[in-house]
Design an enzyme around this catalytic site. Structure first.
Site, PDB file in Angstrom:
ATOM      1  N   SER A 153       0.878  -1.175   0.000  1.00 38.72           N
ATOM      2  CA  SER A 153       0.000   0.000   0.000  1.00 38.72           C
ATOM      3  C   SER A 153       0.912   1.221   0.000  1.00 38.72           C
ATOM      4  O   SER A 153       2.078   1.130   0.411  1.00 38.72           O
ATOM      5  CB  SER A 153      -0.853  -0.018   1.283  1.00 38.72           C
ATOM      6  OG  SER A 153      -1.382   1.263   1.554  1.00 38.72           O
ATOM      7  N   TYR A 166      -2.205  -0.491  10.434  1.00 36.93           N
ATOM      8  CA  TYR A 166      -2.282  -0.865   9.007  1.00 36.93           C
ATOM      9  C   TYR A 166      -0.980  -0.458   8.306  1.00 36.93           C
ATOM     10  O   TYR A 166      -0.374  -1.242   7.575  1.00 36.93           O
ATOM     11  CB  TYR A 166      -3.494  -0.177   8.355  1.00 36.93           C
ATOM     12  CG  TYR A 166      -3.646  -0.476   6.876  1.00 36.93           C
ATOM     13  CD1 TYR A 166      -4.324  -1.616   6.451  1.00 36.93           C
ATOM     14  CD2 TYR A 166      -3.123   0.384   5.904  1.00 36.93           C
ATOM     15  CE1 TYR A 166      -4.472  -1.892   5.086  1.00 36.93           C
ATOM     16  CE2 TYR A 166      -3.267   0.111   4.547  1.00 36.93           C
ATOM     17  CZ  TYR A 166      -3.947  -1.022   4.146  1.00 36.93           C
ATOM     18  OH  TYR A 166      -4.087  -1.291   2.803  1.00 36.93           O
TER      19      TYR A 166
HETATM   20  N1  LIG Z   1      -8.571  -0.831  -1.993  1.00 35.45           N
HETATM   21  C1  LIG Z   1      -7.521  -0.046  -1.902  1.00 35.45           C
HETATM   22  O1  LIG Z   1      -7.618   1.182  -2.156  1.00 35.45           O
HETATM   23  C2  LIG Z   1      -6.180  -0.614  -1.495  1.00 35.45           C
HETATM   24  C3  LIG Z   1      -5.069   0.240  -1.564  1.00 35.45           C
HETATM   25  C4  LIG Z   1      -3.822  -0.272  -1.189  1.00 35.45           C
HETATM   26  C5  LIG Z   1      -3.713  -1.584  -0.768  1.00 35.45           C
HETATM   27  N2  LIG Z   1      -4.829  -2.389  -0.704  1.00 35.45           N
HETATM   28  C6  LIG Z   1      -4.637  -3.770  -0.260  1.00 35.45           C
HETATM   29  O2  LIG Z   1      -5.261  -4.629  -1.198  1.00 35.45           O
HETATM   30  C7  LIG Z   1      -5.596  -5.871  -0.547  1.00 35.45           C
HETATM   31  C8  LIG Z   1      -7.020  -6.259  -0.904  1.00 35.45           C
HETATM   32  O3  LIG Z   1      -7.900  -5.360  -0.282  1.00 35.45           O
HETATM   33  P1  LIG Z   1      -9.228  -4.855  -1.015  1.00 35.45           P
HETATM   34  O4  LIG Z   1      -9.061  -3.407  -1.237  1.00 35.45           O
HETATM   35  O5  LIG Z   1      -9.540  -5.754  -2.134  1.00 35.45           O
HETATM   36  O6  LIG Z   1     -10.276  -4.968   0.183  1.00 35.45           O
HETATM   37  P2  LIG Z   1     -11.528  -5.970   0.386  1.00 35.45           P
HETATM   38  O7  LIG Z   1     -12.431  -5.918  -0.784  1.00 35.45           O
HETATM   39  O8  LIG Z   1     -12.059  -5.603   1.721  1.00 35.45           O
HETATM   40  O9  LIG Z   1     -10.835  -7.397   0.409  1.00 35.45           O
HETATM   41  C9  LIG Z   1     -10.129  -7.850   1.530  1.00 35.45           C
HETATM   42  C10 LIG Z   1     -10.124  -9.342   1.499  1.00 35.45           C
HETATM   43  O10 LIG Z   1      -9.464  -9.831   2.683  1.00 35.45           O
HETATM   44  C11 LIG Z   1     -10.337 -10.781   3.289  1.00 35.45           C
HETATM   45  N3  LIG Z   1     -10.145 -10.815   4.740  1.00 35.45           N
HETATM   46  C12 LIG Z   1     -10.253  -9.809   5.619  1.00 35.45           C
HETATM   47  N4  LIG Z   1     -10.063 -10.263   6.866  1.00 35.45           N
HETATM   48  C13 LIG Z   1      -9.830 -11.605   6.757  1.00 35.45           C
HETATM   49  C14 LIG Z   1      -9.592 -12.646   7.690  1.00 35.45           C
HETATM   50  N5  LIG Z   1      -9.575 -12.423   9.012  1.00 35.45           N
HETATM   51  N6  LIG Z   1      -9.407 -13.907   7.237  1.00 35.45           N
HETATM   52  C15 LIG Z   1      -9.457 -14.178   5.907  1.00 35.45           C
HETATM   53  N7  LIG Z   1      -9.684 -13.224   4.969  1.00 35.45           N
HETATM   54  C16 LIG Z   1      -9.874 -11.960   5.397  1.00 35.45           C
HETATM   55  C17 LIG Z   1     -11.734 -10.284   2.955  1.00 35.45           C
HETATM   56  O11 LIG Z   1     -12.691 -11.299   3.188  1.00 35.45           O
HETATM   57  P3  LIG Z   1     -14.294 -11.002   3.274  1.00 35.45           P
HETATM   58  O12 LIG Z   1     -14.786 -11.084   1.870  1.00 35.45           O
HETATM   59  O13 LIG Z   1     -14.781 -12.097   4.140  1.00 35.45           O
HETATM   60  O14 LIG Z   1     -14.435  -9.626   3.886  1.00 35.45           O
HETATM   61  C18 LIG Z   1     -11.543  -9.929   1.496  1.00 35.45           C
HETATM   62  O15 LIG Z   1     -11.568 -11.072   0.693  1.00 35.45           O
HETATM   63  C19 LIG Z   1      -5.352  -5.636   0.937  1.00 35.45           C
HETATM   64  O16 LIG Z   1      -4.131  -6.230   1.304  1.00 35.45           O
HETATM   65  C20 LIG Z   1      -5.276  -4.132   1.056  1.00 35.45           C
HETATM   66  O17 LIG Z   1      -4.499  -3.743   2.146  1.00 35.45           O
HETATM   67  C21 LIG Z   1      -6.050  -1.932  -1.073  1.00 35.45           C
END
Ligand SMILES: NC(=O)c1ccc[n+]([C@@H]2O[C@H](COP(=O)([O-])OP(=O)(O)OC[C@H]3O[C@@H](n4cnc5c(N)ncnc54)[C@H](OP(=O)(O)O)[C@@H]3O)[C@@H](O)[C@H]2O)c1
Length: 246
Positions: A153, A166
């Site tokens: 990130s 985070y």
């Molecule tokens: N979106 C952004 O702007 C952004 C920017 C920089 C980095 N990121 C990174 O990208 C990655 C994906 O995030 P996203 O944006 O796609 O968010 P998201 O849609 O909330 O996806 C997060 C995923 O992690 C799973 N998860 C959360 N807690 C968990 C647990 N205790 N055990 C197993 N699985 C778990 C969630 O499962 P559920 O479906 O059950 O909730 C979901 O599949 C993350 O590492 C995040 O830090 C995102």
């Protein structure tokens, strides 16, 4: 935006495990890898959502995926070992591992972050990536050329006040990627890189920026070029590097 146009079936015969495959970027990556020929292992905590991704892959004619339900918040060393044993029994090896699972709490000054929130975010966002990679190393070593992608990130590449645990976890991810690279590059065919997707309209983003209009940010499907590049053999010589999707 990262620019890469892969061949249609360039991931054919590859076995790829994706964490956080139930939603957001992990879901989009799993669907995208399957569309390009891979057999995808979908790992997450929500079985119904994982099954929906499974059904989507099957309906699109992709190779049969697998579902592994694991709550990373509750996982211990045995849980990760069981994942590795199951993958070994069902697939024999791993060509790719994408760590996309992540969690976030509303931003707060460190002064107000509870120890519980601190520990939860470190566990899901950092410890899980370390532990799963460690247990999957023997499976990755069996591949001709294996790729591990750690999701970072911007908060892991610069100092960002109020993003507390985070940000600490994502800085840890960058360090973890570098350590695995340094320890593996001369003794294995495993390459490790980190990928910062940048701002993307997902549930996690809404926690950090509740008032932001999600339509102003790219959808996960729009950011897949870097995910595809790093997973396929075209990135065979990329190792220990930081990438960005945007
Ligand atoms: N979106 C952004 O702007 C952004 C920017 C920089 C980095 N990121 C990174 O990208 C990655 C994906 O995030 P996203 O944006 O796609 O968010 P998201 O849609 O909330 O996806 C997060 C995923 O992690 C799973 N998860 C959360 N807690 C968990 C647990 N205790 N055990 C197993 N699985 C778990 C969630 O499962 P559920 O479906 O059950 O909730 C979901 O599949 C993350 O590492 C995040 O830090 C995102």
């Amino acid at each position: 935006m990262f620019d890469y146009q892969p061949q249609a079936n360039f991931l054919e015969n590859k076995i790829i495990l994706v964490t956080g495959a139930s939603s957001g970027l992990g879901r989009a990556a799993a669907l995208s890898y399957a569309r390009h020929g891979a057999s995808v292992i979908l790992l997450g905590r929500n079985e119904a959502r994982l099954n929906a991704v499974y059904d989507e892959i099957e309906a699109a004619g992709g190779a049969q995926p697998a579902v592994m339900v694991l709550d990373l918040l509750k996982a211990d060393d045995n849980s990760y070992q069981e994942v590795a044993i199951t993958v070994a029994e069902e697939f024999g090896h791993l060509d790719g591992l994408l760590h996309s699972a992540g969690t976030m709490s509303p931003v707060l000054p460190l002064e107000h972050v509870t120890l519980e929130s601190w520990e939860q975010q470190l566990k899901v966002n950092l410890t899980a990536s370390y532990a799963l990679t460690r247990h999957c190393l023997p499976l990755l070593r069996r591949a001709a050329s294996a790729s591990v992608i750690f999701t970072s990130s911007t908060a892991g590449r610069e100092i960002r006040a109020y993003w507390g645990p985070y940000a600490i976890a994502k800085h840890g991810i960058e360090n973890l990627m570098q350590l695995f690279h340094d320890e593996l590059h001369s003794t294995s065919n495993i390459r490790v890189n980190s990928l910062n997707p940048g701002p993307c309209a997902t549930a996690l983003r809404r926690v950090a920026f509740p008032s932001e209009d999600p339509l102003l940010r790219p959808r996960p499907e729009m950011l897949m070029a870097a995910y595809l590049y790093l997973m396929g053999d075209d990135s065979r010589n990329e190792n220990g590097r930081q990438f960005s999707s945007q």
